[in-house]
Design an enzyme around this catalytic site. Structure first.
Site, PDB file in Angstrom:
ATOM      1  N   ASP A  33       6.283  91.163  64.347  1.00 20.81           N
ATOM      2  CA  ASP A  33       7.777  91.657  64.967  1.00 20.81           C
ATOM      3  C   ASP A  33       8.006  92.972  65.018  1.00 20.81           C
ATOM      4  O   ASP A  33       8.593  93.389  65.337  1.00 20.81           O
ATOM      5  CB  ASP A  33       8.583  91.041  64.892  1.00 20.81           C
ATOM      6  CG  ASP A  33       8.754  89.590  65.078  1.00 20.81           C
ATOM      7  OD1 ASP A  33       8.383  89.620  66.022  1.00 20.81           O
ATOM      8  OD2 ASP A  33       9.341  88.996  64.787  1.00 20.81           O
TER       9      ASP A  33
ATOM     10  N   ASP B 280       6.259  79.257  68.131  1.00 16.91           N
ATOM     11  CA  ASP B 280       6.637  80.130  67.546  1.00 16.91           C
ATOM     12  C   ASP B 280       6.687  79.085  65.956  1.00 16.91           C
ATOM     13  O   ASP B 280       6.736  78.467  66.631  1.00 16.91           O
ATOM     14  CB  ASP B 280       7.935  80.938  68.018  1.00 16.91           C
ATOM     15  CG  ASP B 280       8.780  82.544  67.415  1.00 16.91           C
ATOM     16  OD1 ASP B 280       7.688  82.509  66.343  1.00 16.91           O
ATOM     17  OD2 ASP B 280       9.418  83.137  67.787  1.00 16.91           O
TER      18      ASP B 280
HETATM   19  C1  DGJ Z   1      10.002  85.959  66.086  1.00 15.54           C
HETATM   20  C2  DGJ Z   1       9.121  86.144  67.615  1.00 15.54           C
HETATM   21  O1  DGJ Z   1       8.518  86.864  66.107  1.00 15.54           O
HETATM   22  C3  DGJ Z   1       9.737  87.244  68.251  1.00 15.54           C
HETATM   23  O2  DGJ Z   1       8.928  87.608  69.285  1.00 15.54           O
HETATM   24  C4  DGJ Z   1      10.849  86.868  68.623  1.00 15.54           C
HETATM   25  O3  DGJ Z   1      10.265  85.294  70.153  1.00 15.54           O
HETATM   26  C5  DGJ Z   1      11.197  85.838  67.900  1.00 15.54           C
HETATM   27  N1  DGJ Z   1      11.033  84.852  67.655  1.00 15.54           N
HETATM   28  C6  DGJ Z   1      12.644  84.620  68.713  1.00 15.54           C
HETATM   29  O4  DGJ Z   1      14.234  83.636  68.238  1.00 15.54           O
END
Ligand code: DGJ
Length: 702
Positions: free
Chosen positions: A522, A452
């Protein structure tokens, strides 16, 4: 031979269906004289007069392959150099070509400075793709500063083009916008330190295809940059009557000093032309990505059905609770169990822990073993989340190395999501991360990593470099990230890596080169996702698009039936993110049924050809079809019924006219020919709100 030369004047890049023709005239300026449907007789292009209109200065009017700032040209250039004495233009004194089977290099040497540019080309004949990139070399002793070094330049004759790119933000990635470029220029860019959510490092140019024909008709020219950092694409209507396109590393806050004997390689652009609309563009690029871009180990294999803990447990990760999720996930048919954020030391919330990639013994008193054994014991594989480029001030790493971040010494350091960016240009930082993550992967049974990146970059200063070099840090950071992922992949070739940057902040061909899959947003709202997924699929393959079912559709507070939500997630590489510990057994059984169905069509969805039949953007329904070997899967979505009219008719694509296909529609078994399904179509009844259907067509005697 896909590269041909004629009389040191004409150079042709020939793919199966297209030709890209470069002419080098007496002025020693390589110009693109044709890019379109294939023309075999390349000598026809020889000896044509330059298209410069009367009273206009020549270089400005040419569709140059590499316009360098300066001289009598006032369009956007793709390069700007500053020699040690302050001279800021580049004039070609000598040009020569080196050709191989499917490669061409045009070498341009400055007329008086020891400096040259190699314009590099490679042809992927079968896939109808050409690769363009360039290398500049300082062959003298005095330093040369590169102020702009884009990867490629393209020119299209005439006017009246439209340019398509994406307008997005977190949770709203990939909103396609197509605009006429009648005058001036349109800039798509990022100076966020990564590709970011706003625009995408691509160009898609077409001749104003009118809806609904744009999908599978009309001419489109397109290209995509293999880079995961600051980028800039400029599409410009030049007054001399053509469209000028430049694409590459963003020159905003960029400068790179080439010392004597040094060279700089700008990242590649993969480009193509089709007269078959966006659909054919997608087919070509999806095929190309799978064959030549994605890490080879997994590119042709379907991805496992994944469970991810994020939407269920966020930072509140507890071993026993995760094991309870593992058991339920296994019963659904999940193949890969992933613990997202929250598993490492101090990570109780998003204000602490990043940088300390050690298992939190409070949450996992015996380490990860009990969990990984539970996962393995139930026949699944195990994965973890990391965010390597970041550090929280509240972490052991930051306490030990407060100097390992980018910062202006005179100012307070800016934070995003309570975190700082590690200075990846420094070797000691990269080595710490490589060692720490290598240990994590070596000591635990981990076969998947979600990588990430949750904040944009700001004050890029440090790197142990003098202040006048700081503008190079954006690019050095990108190179540092590349080094780290390459190092980990080399050491752990069997581990599957997923990229993510707060959702879709790092979707680009640079990430695709190093990651097996991507988390595009997300936003898991099944309706919003249809739009994001549709546009994402223009240039990025379905195989590279994770899509999950979650409980709380978060962004919009909609209540959407499970069938619609599952169908939306099944349009990509399926994942489940619902809190299974709090989901009724009845609902879990239902999800299990969908997972089984998904596995039956998974090869077709992930590896087949995609047809975007209808879009809710300009129709009452969304309809996506996938065609694989002997099978086709068709998803149809209605968001709300309009004026009491539940009947929809859809015509399919990509089937074999002569073949018969069997499918079940509303509990009735139906057999129709491919010709019928593609010409007359299928009548469907969808009604109310959020209705959806999945039709699975099996080719009889395939
Ligand atoms: C952002 C990501 O897009 C989410 O899927 C998740 O992994 C969060 N970060 C975790 O902090």
């Amino acid at each position: 031979m896909s590269v041909k030369g004629y009389e040191n004047e004409i150079y042709a890049l020939q793919t199966r269906h297209t030709s890209y023709i470069i002419r080098v005239g007496e002025d020693r300026i390589p110009e693109n004289v044709y890019w379109g449907k294939r023309i075999d007789r390349i000598e026809d292009f020889a000896g044509e007069a330059s298209p410069a209109p009367v009273n206009m200065q020549a270089p400005h009017c040419l569709r140059e392959e590499c316009a360098s700032f300066g001289g009598m040209r006032f369009k956007e250039s793709s390069m700007k150099v500053c020699f040690a004495d302050g001279v800021r233009d580049f004039r070609v004194g000598r040009v020569y070509a080196e050709t191989e089977e499917n490669r061409l290099e045009l070498v341009l040497e400055d007329e008086c400075y020891p400096f040259r540019v190699r314009l590099c080309y490679e042809v992927f004949e079968e896939e109808d793709v050409i690769k363009k990139w360039r290398i500049v070399e300082n062959t003298g002793e005095a330093p040369v500063v590169l102020e702009r070094i884009f990867s490629a330049q393209f020119g299209l004759p005439g006017t009246g083009y439209e340019s398509l790119n994406y307008n997005g933000r977190w949770g709203m990635e990939f909103q396609a916008v197509s605009e006429k470029i009648t005058s001036g220029k349109k800039v798509y860019e990022s100076f966020h330190g990564l590709t970011a959510h706003g625009n995408n490092p691509v160009f898609i140019v077409h001749k104003g295809l009118e809806e609904p024909f744009r999908e599978n008709q009309g001419e489109v020219w397109f290209g995509s940059l293999e880079y995961s950092g600051n980028f800039k694409t400029i599409v410009e209507a030049v007054d001399a009557g053509f469209l000028n396109i430049v694409i590459g590393i963003n020159d905003t806050d960029f400068a790179w000093t080439l010392k004597g004997g040094e060279s700089f390689e700008a990242p590649a652009v993969y480009a193509g032309y089709t007269d078959g609309g966006l659909e054919d563009m997608s087919h070509r690029m999806h095929r190309f990505c799978r064959r030549h871009l994605m890490p080879s180990g997994l590119a042709d294999k379907p991805l496992p059905v994944l469970y991810n803990s994020w939407y269920s447990t966020t930072f509140d990760v507890k071993c026993e609770e995760q094991i309870a999720l593992v058991e339920k996930a296994a019963r659904l048919g999940v193949e890969l169990f992933v613990v997202d954020d929250g598993w490492f030391v101090g990570r109780e919330h998003d204000r602490a822990g990043l940088g300390d990639w050690y298992v939190d013994r409070k949450k996992f008193p015996q380490g990860l073993k009990p969990l990984t054994e539970a996962v393995r014991g139930l026949g699944m594989r195990f994965g973890l989340w990391i965010e390597p480029e970041m550090v929280n001030p509240e972490s052991r790493l930051y306490r030990l190395h407060p100097d390992w971040i980018y910062r202006y010494q005179t100012r307070e350091v800016l934070m995003g999501r309570n975190q700082y960016i590690l200075d990846m240009s420094r070797q000691e930082v990269r080595e710490y991360l490589a060692e720490c993550l290598d240990t994590l992967l070596s000591e635990n049974d981990i076969s998947y990593i979600k990588w990430d990146m949750n904040r944009y970059a700001s004050e890029m200063a440090g790197g142990g470099l003098p202040a006048q070099e700081w503008k190079s840090l954006w690019h050095r950071h990108s190179l540092g990230v590349q080094w780290l992922i390459n190092t980990l992949r080399e050491k752990h070739p069997k581990v599957e890596f997923e990229a993510c940057a707060a959702g879709g902040g790092r979707v680009d061909y640079g990430a695709m080169r190093r990651f097996d899959e991507y988390w595009p947003s997300d936003n898991t709202d099944p309706l919003d996702r249809l739009f994001i997924q549709e546009n994402y699929s223009h240039l990025y393959p379905v195989r590279y698009m994770r899509a999950w079912l979650t409980d709380d559709f978060g962004m919009d507070g909609r209540k959407i039936p499970l069938s619609f939500a599952m169908h939306s997630a099944m349009c990509g590489s399926l994942g489940i993110g619902t809190d299974l510990n709090r989901t009724s057994e009845e609902k879990r059984e239902e999800i299990k049924g969908y997972v089984e169905t998904y596995k039956h069509i998974r090869n077709t969805v992930q590896l087949g050809e995609l047809y975007r039949l209808r879009s809710l953007k300009n129709s009452d329904i969304q309809c996506v079809q996938y065609v694989g070997d002997g099978q086709s899967a068709v998803f149809v979505f209605l968001d709300h019924e309009r004026y009491g009219d539940p009947l929809q008719r859809i015509t399919l694509r990509g089937l074999k006219e002569e073949s018969l296909y069997r499918f079940v529609l509303d509990d009735r078994e139906i057999v129709k020919s491919g010709a019928y399904l593609m010409q007359a179509g299928i009548g469907l009844r969808l009604c109310g709100d959020y209705d959806s259907r999945l039709l699975i067509l099996e080719e009889i005697n395939a």
